[in-house]
Design an enzyme around this catalytic site. Structure first.
Site, PDB file in Angstrom:
ATOM      1  N   GLY A 164      -0.275  -5.295  21.266  1.00 40.15           N
ATOM      2  CA  GLY A 164      -0.494  -5.262  19.708  1.00 40.15           C
ATOM      3  C   GLY A 164       0.251  -4.212  19.129  1.00 40.15           C
ATOM      4  O   GLY A 164       0.679  -4.689  17.908  1.00 40.15           O
ATOM      5  N   HIS A 165       0.135  -2.995  19.459  1.00 42.67           N
ATOM      6  CA  HIS A 165       0.965  -1.927  18.594  1.00 42.67           C
ATOM      7  C   HIS A 165       2.291  -2.171  18.352  1.00 42.67           C
ATOM      8  O   HIS A 165       2.917  -2.034  17.313  1.00 42.67           O
ATOM      9  CB  HIS A 165       0.848  -0.598  19.373  1.00 42.67           C
ATOM     10  CG  HIS A 165      -0.383   0.226  19.011  1.00 42.67           C
ATOM     11  ND1 HIS A 165      -1.565   0.025  19.640  1.00 42.67           N
ATOM     12  CD2 HIS A 165      -0.590   1.316  18.262  1.00 42.67           C
ATOM     13  CE1 HIS A 165      -2.436   0.917  19.300  1.00 42.67           C
ATOM     14  NE2 HIS A 165      -1.956   1.733  18.357  1.00 42.67           N
ATOM     15  N   LYS A 221      -1.057 -12.611  24.733  1.00 48.68           N
ATOM     16  CA  LYS A 221      -1.867 -11.691  25.524  1.00 48.68           C
ATOM     17  C   LYS A 221      -2.665 -12.700  26.658  1.00 48.68           C
ATOM     18  O   LYS A 221      -2.700 -12.655  27.869  1.00 48.68           O
ATOM     19  CB  LYS A 221      -2.664 -10.921  25.209  1.00 48.68           C
ATOM     20  CG  LYS A 221      -2.053  -9.578  24.753  1.00 48.68           C
ATOM     21  CD  LYS A 221      -2.862  -8.802  23.885  1.00 48.68           C
ATOM     22  CE  LYS A 221      -2.318  -7.525  23.402  1.00 48.68           C
ATOM     23  NZ  LYS A 221      -1.968  -6.377  24.593  1.00 48.68           N
ATOM     24  N   GLN A 274      12.593  -4.084 -18.048  1.00 51.56           N
ATOM     25  CA  GLN A 274      11.289  -4.239 -17.156  1.00 51.56           C
ATOM     26  C   GLN A 274      11.657  -3.449 -16.292  1.00 51.56           C
ATOM     27  O   GLN A 274      12.440  -3.241 -15.382  1.00 51.56           O
ATOM     28  CB  GLN A 274      10.750  -5.531 -16.992  1.00 51.56           C
ATOM     29  CG  GLN A 274      11.552  -6.541 -16.135  1.00 51.56           C
ATOM     30  CD  GLN A 274      10.917  -7.699 -15.905  1.00 51.56           C
ATOM     31  OE1 GLN A 274       9.689  -7.991 -15.499  1.00 51.56           O
ATOM     32  NE2 GLN A 274      11.473  -8.982 -16.031  1.00 51.56           N
ATOM     33  N   PHE A 309      15.406  -5.478 -10.887  1.00 50.80           N
ATOM     34  CA  PHE A 309      14.485  -4.615 -11.869  1.00 50.80           C
ATOM     35  C   PHE A 309      15.125  -3.129 -11.318  1.00 50.80           C
ATOM     36  O   PHE A 309      14.402  -2.256 -11.124  1.00 50.80           O
ATOM     37  CB  PHE A 309      13.065  -4.691 -11.850  1.00 50.80           C
ATOM     38  CG  PHE A 309      12.576  -5.830 -12.006  1.00 50.80           C
ATOM     39  CD1 PHE A 309      13.292  -6.756 -13.081  1.00 50.80           C
ATOM     40  CD2 PHE A 309      11.317  -6.426 -11.460  1.00 50.80           C
ATOM     41  CE1 PHE A 309      12.644  -7.869 -13.095  1.00 50.80           C
ATOM     42  CE2 PHE A 309      10.999  -7.575 -11.800  1.00 50.80           C
ATOM     43  CZ  PHE A 309      11.505  -8.539 -12.789  1.00 50.80           C
ATOM     44  N   HIS A 345      -8.010  -6.134  27.041  1.00 49.30           N
ATOM     45  CA  HIS A 345      -6.999  -7.449  26.780  1.00 49.30           C
ATOM     46  C   HIS A 345      -5.898  -7.054  27.818  1.00 49.30           C
ATOM     47  O   HIS A 345      -5.458  -6.070  28.036  1.00 49.30           O
ATOM     48  CB  HIS A 345      -6.738  -7.737  25.492  1.00 49.30           C
ATOM     49  CG  HIS A 345      -6.367  -6.364  24.527  1.00 49.30           C
ATOM     50  ND1 HIS A 345      -5.099  -5.938  24.401  1.00 49.30           N
ATOM     51  CD2 HIS A 345      -7.178  -5.646  23.545  1.00 49.30           C
ATOM     52  CE1 HIS A 345      -4.990  -4.971  23.461  1.00 49.30           C
ATOM     53  NE2 HIS A 345      -6.232  -4.948  23.182  1.00 49.30           N
TER      54      HIS A 345
END
Length: 590
Positions: free
Chosen positions: A478-479, A382, A352, A343, A472
């Site tokens: 985590g980031h 972790k 479309q 598309f 933790h």
């Protein structure tokens, strides 16, 4: 009324789900290997010291800040492995049976409570899409007495000292130059050109350097070294409704509203946890979150101008915030999608447009969707596998070894003795100055060293946040895992080679942006890789992560996102593909 439902639709839907499940099952379960630090390091009496492991939140010995009981730690591990909330509820959180529980100036307020561990059982959760949380893995973290950790800790100490140097001045700043020279003098950086045979494949992949003032403290993915330190996606805005904004204004249009890229300005030259008393209270779960100080005079907000500003950003960001913003900016400037996505021809040809699929709403929602899967996978690494101690605890190990040479800290001898002595003196002097400050908003009289003397200089890791790291372990991050996943989705959708039509840096005081000319153009892929590194390494600037936490975590984030895209592709009727350049420079087609 005509019934247009396909009578076989439910059966077809079931087969698609089975196909996705079979694809997920085929990934298998890798072996999860730690560096064996839990059993390796011992006290003089032969008991485990847990010198290189995360113990934050458990009761700690007043004189050493080592965990009081290995039995408590074993119970902590059992709670992690079971995921049963009752096992966590039965653990001792902070000092038990003593009053006051916390004694340092910043934690002695009666309103200071405790911090609990964060989502210790998340790595056990199953998911209905993408790789299982335990289907991806990370290699063992660097050991306490490794050459790699010497380089990482050298870097962490320097970053803690340089939080107030404006990013645009890095290449001309003498302190940044000194940091680069110090990092280059570590054995790990010297290995880059002549790696020893004993290095594992994972370790070889992390070799880097030598560093210069132009690339020190940057990431190592394609594009990280091109142009300014900060990704454009952390600075610029969008033109918005009816071209109501300029890109250089830094406002991002959110529907009929707009969001400002400027951040709250923390007070410069103010660090935390630089007394042994404050450090001990934080390890004992004192909740001093929110006690950091911010400027009350103007400017109270500015663009990310210094590493301290970046630390503030990653202290409070809404998980996928940076990548959602990047997506909005890319859509606003008309960055083309990957050539394999449908598309994109003229409306008279395609008849479309992309919207619910292969359009703005599709990518805006998908870039956020991968975040929770990334968090579950990294939580398993972790808590359940590595349980690596945070940089704040490394600083305490170095401080106690250098101050006491006590046998329980013998495991930190090689690390401590290999660190740059001039750097350690700078840390000592910095902390001494910090501990003489009177504008912390809290009394300092109770911040004592174990010998009872008022704390002055020491080798603790200066922290950007009063509470230090989250509750933790360090590895993975985590980031960084979320960054790797979200950026991978964006790289799959957008044409990575498209050149951005602007390049900005912050002005002299960070209150505005100024356009600059650079030799090499900024591309979508390069600036997405850079924002991934900026956010991940922003946590290192705060003092809560190491370099390996960044690089290994973005890799598993990438793996998770690719798995989700592979499974989702099974659900579409359109014949399409996505081609993306991975963090290691290789290319994959989905």
């Amino acid at each position: 009324m005509t019934d247009t439902q396909n009578p076989n639709r439910a059966e077809v839907a079931f087969k698609v789900r089975v196909s996705a499940a079979e694809l997920a099952r085929a990934r298998g379960s890798p072996a999860h290997l730690s560096n064996n630090s839990e059993s390796r390091f011992r006290n003089p009496d032969g008991t485990r010291s847990l010198l290189a492991n995360f113990t934050k939140g458990l009761p700690h010995i007043k004189e050493t800040a080592l965990v009081e009981s290995a039995i408590d730690y074993d119970r902590f591990v059992r709670a992690i492995d079971s995921g049963d909330p009752r096992d966590f509820a039965d653990l001792p959180l902070g000092p038990q049976g003593v009053e006051p529980r916390f004694t340092s100036g910043i934690a002695s307020d009666p309103e200071v409570g405790t911090r609990a561990w964060e989502s210790g059982g998340a790595g056990l959760v199953f998911d209905l899409e993408g790789p299982d949380a335990q289907a991806v893995t990370m290699p063992p973290a660097p050991e306490l007495d490794s050459d790699e950790l010497v380089a990482e800790v050298t870097e962490c100490y320097w970053m803690s000292l340089l939080r107030d140097v404006p990013f645009p001045t890095f290449e001309s700043n003498s302190h940044i130059q000194a940091a680069a020279e110090s990092i280059n003098n570590t054995q790990w950086i010297k290995f880059k050109n002549n790696p020893p045979a004993h290095l594992t494949a994972a370790e070889r992949s992390r070799l880097r350097g030598p560093v210069t003032t132009a690339n020190v403290f940057r990431g190592i993915t394609p594009g990280d070294e091109v142009g300014p330190y900060l990704s454009q996606f952390l600075l610029v805005g969008t033109t918005g409704i009816a071209n109501g904004n300029e890109v250089g204004d830094g406002f991002i249009q959110y529907g009929g509203m707009r969001m400002d890229q400027r951040v709250r300005v923390a007070k410069p030259h103010i660090d935390y946890m630089t007394t042994f008393g404050a450090y001990l209270d934080v390890q004992n779960a004192a909740n001093v979150s929110g006690r950091e100080l911010y400027k009350e005079e103007e400017p109270r907000f500015r663009f990310i101008h210094t590493p301290r500003d970046l630390a503030t950003y990653v202290h409070f960001d809404a998980l996928y915030q940076a990548y959602l913003n990047a997506c909005i900016i890319l859509l606003d400037i008309g960055a083309p999608f990957d050539s394999g996505i449908p598309f994109q021809l003229d409306n008279d040809i395609d008849k479309q447009q992309g919207f619910a699929t292969f359009g703005g709403p599709h990518i805006l929602s998908l870039v956020t969707e991968v975040a929770t899967r990334a968090l579950k996978a990294v939580r398993f690494q972790k808590f359940n596998v590595h349980r690596r101690l945070r940089p704040e605890a490394i600083g305490a190990r170095v401080d106690r070894y250098c101050a006491t040479k006590a046998p329980e800290f013998a495991g930190a001898a090689k690390l401590s003795e290999a660190l740059d002595k001039e750097l350690l003196q700078k840390v000592h002097d910095h902390n001494k100055k910090q501990n003489l400050l009177s504008d912390r908003g809290n009394p300092r009289a109770n911040d004592f060293n174990p010998d009872g003397e008022v704390s002055e200089g020491n080798l603790l890791m200066p922290m950007a946040f009063p509470e230090g790291s989250p509750m933790h372990p360090a590895y993975g991050a985590g980031h960084a895992t979320v960054a790797g996943a979200c950026v991978t989705v964006l790289k799959a959708f957008f044409d990575g080679g498209y050149r951005l039509p602007f390049c900005y840096i912050t002005d002299e005081d960070g209150t505005g942006l100024q356009a600059v000319e650079i030799d090499e153009p900024l591309t979508v892929d390069g600036e997405l890789n850079k924002i991934c590194s900026n956010i991940s390494i922003g946590r290192n600037w705060a003092g809560v992560h190491y370099f390996t936490d960044y690089i290994e975590s973005i890799r598993i984030g990438e793996e998770i996102a690719i798995g989700i895209l592979q499974e989702q592709k099974l659900t579409f009727s359109e014949n399409f593909s996505m081609t993306l350049n991975k963090f290691d420079g290789s290319t994959i087609r989905i």
